[in-house]
Write an enzyme that holds these catalytic residues in place. Structure first.
Site, PDB file in Angstrom:
ATOM      1  N   THR A 201       0.337  -6.173   0.984  1.00 16.90           N
ATOM      2  CA  THR A 201       1.647  -6.960   1.247  1.00 16.90           C
ATOM      3  C   THR A 201       2.624  -6.724   0.293  1.00 16.90           C
ATOM      4  O   THR A 201       4.013  -6.729   0.396  1.00 16.90           O
ATOM      5  CB  THR A 201       1.641  -8.295   1.603  1.00 16.90           C
ATOM      6  OG1 THR A 201       1.491  -9.036   0.346  1.00 16.90           O
ATOM      7  CG2 THR A 201       0.323  -8.796   2.512  1.00 16.90           C
ATOM      8  N   ASP A 202       2.297  -6.129  -0.957  1.00 21.48           N
ATOM      9  CA  ASP A 202       3.282  -6.344  -1.848  1.00 21.48           C
ATOM     10  C   ASP A 202       3.124  -4.900  -2.863  1.00 21.48           C
ATOM     11  O   ASP A 202       3.414  -4.872  -3.948  1.00 21.48           O
ATOM     12  CB  ASP A 202       3.295  -7.456  -3.015  1.00 21.48           C
ATOM     13  CG  ASP A 202       4.560  -7.425  -3.764  1.00 21.48           C
ATOM     14  OD1 ASP A 202       5.770  -6.902  -3.458  1.00 21.48           O
ATOM     15  OD2 ASP A 202       4.307  -7.874  -4.985  1.00 21.48           O
TER      16      ASP A 202
END
Length: 293
Positions: A201-202
């Site tokens: 996600t990052d």
């Protein structure tokens, strides 16, 4: 670094602690680090500068001579299951987790050290595309039964609610209809995924470091479970010049590298640009250009 009654503070961490009222946490940090030093038999180097905004991170050596990294982080929702994710990946494309210790308001991770540790951000962006997508393809897997990971739906719902609750002046840069459409997609896209996998996600170039065991390894993941088409978004958003010059071309290139549906990636990118636009004004223009027709 010998004494533990006082610790050198990375600049970014000191500024973030001041802004977020974390001075009490900072005051307890020397005692926490001292306890971890004794627990894991560590010798410390100076913390990395300027460092991150939520963690004190320093190179360490344990009693076997292994060169590792100690990350002492205040609890915050994004990184709640970082240790679980690193255990699941077990060094396959990401740094290895050697140990974890949790306190009331702190999580400490003892991690593989990346040497030389050069950031992927130092490489040209087209090269970043290939490396980021290659790492994502390795990270995506079905998590083990009984896992603790949160759903991507949860994160998107929280972001959508935050956007909707903000004062209207914070959203004035974007046509209200486009804003509603983007936030509606943010809520509905997670539930329409054809498959769900463990996500980073990052993942962007700043969270990938050059290493000896592998050419590049992922650090600082924020694990959730959900649609893999979501996962390249942070890399796309960080490619500022290319994103503003030709967002469709950038999304199509990354979709092709990952074998993803390009139309679905564009919908995700539109939704995130809408959601980020109050704090990132340039993304309002990008959202207009890629809005669904």
């Amino acid at each position: 670094m010998t004494g533990m009654d006082w610790l050198p503070m990375p600049r970014n961490l000191a500024e973030a602690a001041e802004c977020e009222g974390r001075q009490a946490w900072v005051a307890t940090l020397p005692a926490t680090v001292r306890e971890l030093q004794e627990r894991w038999s560590l010798t410390f180097g100076e913390p990395f500068q300027p460092g991150g905004q939520t963690a004190w991170v320093a190179p360490v050596v344990d009693d076997t001579g292994a060169e590792l990294v100690l990350k002492v982080e205040w609890r915050h929702p994004e990184a709640a299951h970082q240790a679980d994710g690193l255990r699941e990946w077990d060094g396959d494309g990401a740094v290895r987790l050697h140990a974890v210790q949790e306190f009331d308001d702190t999580i400490a991770l003892l991690l593989e050290r990346c040497v030389p540790g050069t950031s992927l951000a130092s490489r040209p962006e087209p090269e970043q595309d290939s490396i980021i997508t290659g790492l994502l393809d390795r990270l995506w897997r079905e998590p083990a039964p009984g896992h603790r990971f949160r759903s991507l739906q949860l994160m998107c719902d929280e972001w959508a609610e935050e956007f909707e609750q903000r004062h209207s002046s914070a959203r004035a840069r974007l046509d209200p209809g486009l804003g509603r459409e983007g936030i509606a997609l943010l809520r509905t896209l997670p539930a329409t995924a054809e498959r769900e996998v463990l996500l980073s996600t990052d993942l962007h170039a700043g969270n990938v470091l050059a290493a000896e065991r592998e050419p590049w390894l992922v650090i600082d993941p924020k694990p959730y479970v959900g649609d893999p088409t979501y996962d390249p978004l942070q890399h796309l958003l960080n490619c500022d010049e290319r994103l503003r010059a030709d967002p469709r071309e950038l999304a199509l290139r990354v979709a092709d590298l990952l074998g993803l549906d390009p139309d679905r990636l564009l919908l995700w990118l539109f939704a995130r640009c809408v959601q980020e636009s109050p704090d990132w004004p340039a993304l309002a223009e990008v959202a207009v250009r890629i809005a669904p027709t």
